[in-house]
Design a protein around this motif. Structure first.
Motif, PDB file in Angstrom:
ATOM      1  N   ASP A  57       0.834  -1.199   0.000  1.00  0.00           N
ATOM      2  CA  ASP A  57       0.000   0.000   0.000  1.00  0.00           C
ATOM      3  C   ASP A  57       0.871   1.253   0.000  1.00  0.00           C
ATOM      4  O   ASP A  57       1.594   1.529   0.957  1.00  0.00           O
ATOM      5  N   GLY A  58       0.829   1.991  -1.111  1.00  0.00           N
ATOM      6  CA  GLY A  58       1.549   3.257  -1.204  1.00  0.00           C
ATOM      7  C   GLY A  58       3.004   3.146  -1.614  1.00  0.00           C
ATOM      8  O   GLY A  58       3.694   4.168  -1.680  1.00  0.00           O
ATOM      9  N   LEU A  59       3.489   1.948  -1.903  1.00  0.00           N
ATOM     10  CA  LEU A  59       4.885   1.789  -2.296  1.00  0.00           C
ATOM     11  C   LEU A  59       4.973   0.891  -3.533  1.00  0.00           C
ATOM     12  O   LEU A  59       4.149  -0.005  -3.727  1.00  0.00           O
ATOM     13  N   GLY A  60       6.006   1.118  -4.348  1.00  0.00           N
ATOM     14  CA  GLY A  60       6.188   0.321  -5.559  1.00  0.00           C
ATOM     15  C   GLY A  60       4.993   0.468  -6.488  1.00  0.00           C
ATOM     16  O   GLY A  60       4.429   1.567  -6.656  1.00  0.00           O
ATOM     17  N   LEU A  61       4.571  -0.635  -7.079  1.00  0.00           N
ATOM     18  CA  LEU A  61       3.417  -0.606  -7.974  1.00  0.00           C
ATOM     19  C   LEU A  61       2.135  -0.247  -7.248  1.00  0.00           C
ATOM     20  O   LEU A  61       1.137   0.101  -7.883  1.00  0.00           O
ATOM     21  N   GLY A  62       2.147  -0.323  -5.913  1.00  0.00           N
ATOM     22  CA  GLY A  62       0.984   0.086  -5.138  1.00  0.00           C
ATOM     23  C   GLY A  62       0.608   1.539  -5.366  1.00  0.00           C
ATOM     24  O   GLY A  62      -0.552   1.922  -5.186  1.00  0.00           O
ATOM     25  N   VAL A  63       1.576   2.362  -5.780  1.00  0.00           N
ATOM     26  CA  VAL A  63       1.294   3.777  -6.090  1.00  0.00           C
ATOM     27  C   VAL A  63       0.356   3.876  -7.285  1.00  0.00           C
ATOM     28  O   VAL A  63      -0.613   4.659  -7.280  1.00  0.00           O
ATOM     29  N   LEU A  64       0.641   3.100  -8.328  1.00  0.00           N
ATOM     30  CA  LEU A  64      -0.220   3.092  -9.516  1.00  0.00           C
ATOM     31  C   LEU A  64      -1.554   2.424  -9.223  1.00  0.00           C
ATOM     32  O   LEU A  64      -2.605   2.870  -9.692  1.00  0.00           O
ATOM     33  N   LEU A  65      -1.508   1.359  -8.446  1.00  0.00           N
ATOM     34  CA  LEU A  65      -2.728   0.614  -8.132  1.00  0.00           C
ATOM     35  C   LEU A  65      -3.720   1.471  -7.358  1.00  0.00           C
ATOM     36  O   LEU A  65      -4.927   1.445  -7.628  1.00  0.00           O
ATOM     37  N   ALA A  66      -3.221   2.246  -6.412  1.00  0.00           N
ATOM     38  CA  ALA A  66      -4.098   3.068  -5.570  1.00  0.00           C
ATOM     39  C   ALA A  66      -4.871   4.093  -6.382  1.00  0.00           C
ATOM     40  O   ALA A  66      -5.996   4.459  -6.024  1.00  0.00           O
TER      41      ALA A  66
END
Length: 251
Positions: A57-66
């Protein structure tokens, strides 16, 4: 032969809406965060991502996912990311789960020009017989299921046919690189980064240390420059920013 881009933003500028991406890293180790953040700032969406996992959450690909920039994920591990689980279970995200070794070989095969291969991994499970939910409906039922795969027996053991993966672009992170695109990966970042780089038709690498051609010994090179089209030199602060997913220390 000088493949160095002036900035991360310039390196990812032509990644279009709906592009497929192979992204290196394992957990938060060896993740090309600078390139991911540049792509996020650019506003590109509808991305189809192939990566071992989709960040946290909020890091790596999680930035794009969010920000709902990713529509499909092919990966082997979906833990540590609550937003990923929420989108998947809500039917907002298509997910193809692949055994980890199979995913690695599918990426390598794509880069090596091998269209498909047989593996015993997944035989006797829904990986082979199909039926794994790739997308859920709003009511929790399966809207899209994985199809059955071809199987064959070799030397008395069942094997399932898996197809190679190639993508429009690949984003990777390396420890050292030269201007010709030859790369060296360090420790844990040597897992999925070389394989993702091989699978991308256009591969963009962020490097912690950029050297001149000839400074890397041929025997030390993990990925030859033929697989790399663009390089981004990280600042000292960017190179030092390395996340640890679960830090364990002695009391």
């Amino acid at each position: 032969m000088n493949k160095v881009s002036p900035s991360a933003a310039a390196a990812v500028a032509d990644i279009p809406e709906g592009a497929s991406l192979a992204v290196g890293g394992f957990g938060l180790g060896g993740v090309p965060d600078t390139l991911i953040n540049a792509l996020h700032a650019q506003g590109t969406g509808g991305l189809r991502v192939v990566s071992n996992n989709c960040g946290t959450d909020g890091l790596g690909l999680g930035v794009l996912l969010a920000d709902r920039r990713i529509t499909r994920v092919t990966g082997s591990y979906v833990g540590e990311n609550k937003e990923f689980a929420r989108q998947y279970l809500a039917g907002e995200l298509e997910v193809e789960l692949v055994p980890q070794g199979t995913l690695a070989e599918r990426l390598r095969a794509g880069g090596a020009g091998i269209p498909a291969f047989y593996t015993p991994a997944g035989v006797g499970t829904q990986v082979a017989t199909g039926g794994l939910p790739r997308r859920y409906a709003a009511d929790g039922s399966t809207a899209l299921a994985s199809p059955p795969k071809e199987t064959r027996t070799f030397q008395g053991r069942g094997h399932v046919l898996e197809h190679a993966i190639t993508t429009d672009f690949a984003l990777v992170r390396a420890w050292r690189g030269d201007r010709h695109g030859n790369l060296v990966f360090r420790k844990a970042s040597a897992n999925f980064n070389p394989l993702a780089a091989m699978a991308g038709r256009i591969t963009i690498a962020e490097v912690e240390e950029l050297v001149e051609p000839g400074e890397l010994l041929p025997d030390d090179i993990h990925l030859p420059g033929i697989f790399v089209q663009r390089l981004v030199r990280l600042t000292p602060a960017q190179a030092a920013d390395k996340r640890i997913e679960k830090r364990t220390v002695r009391s």
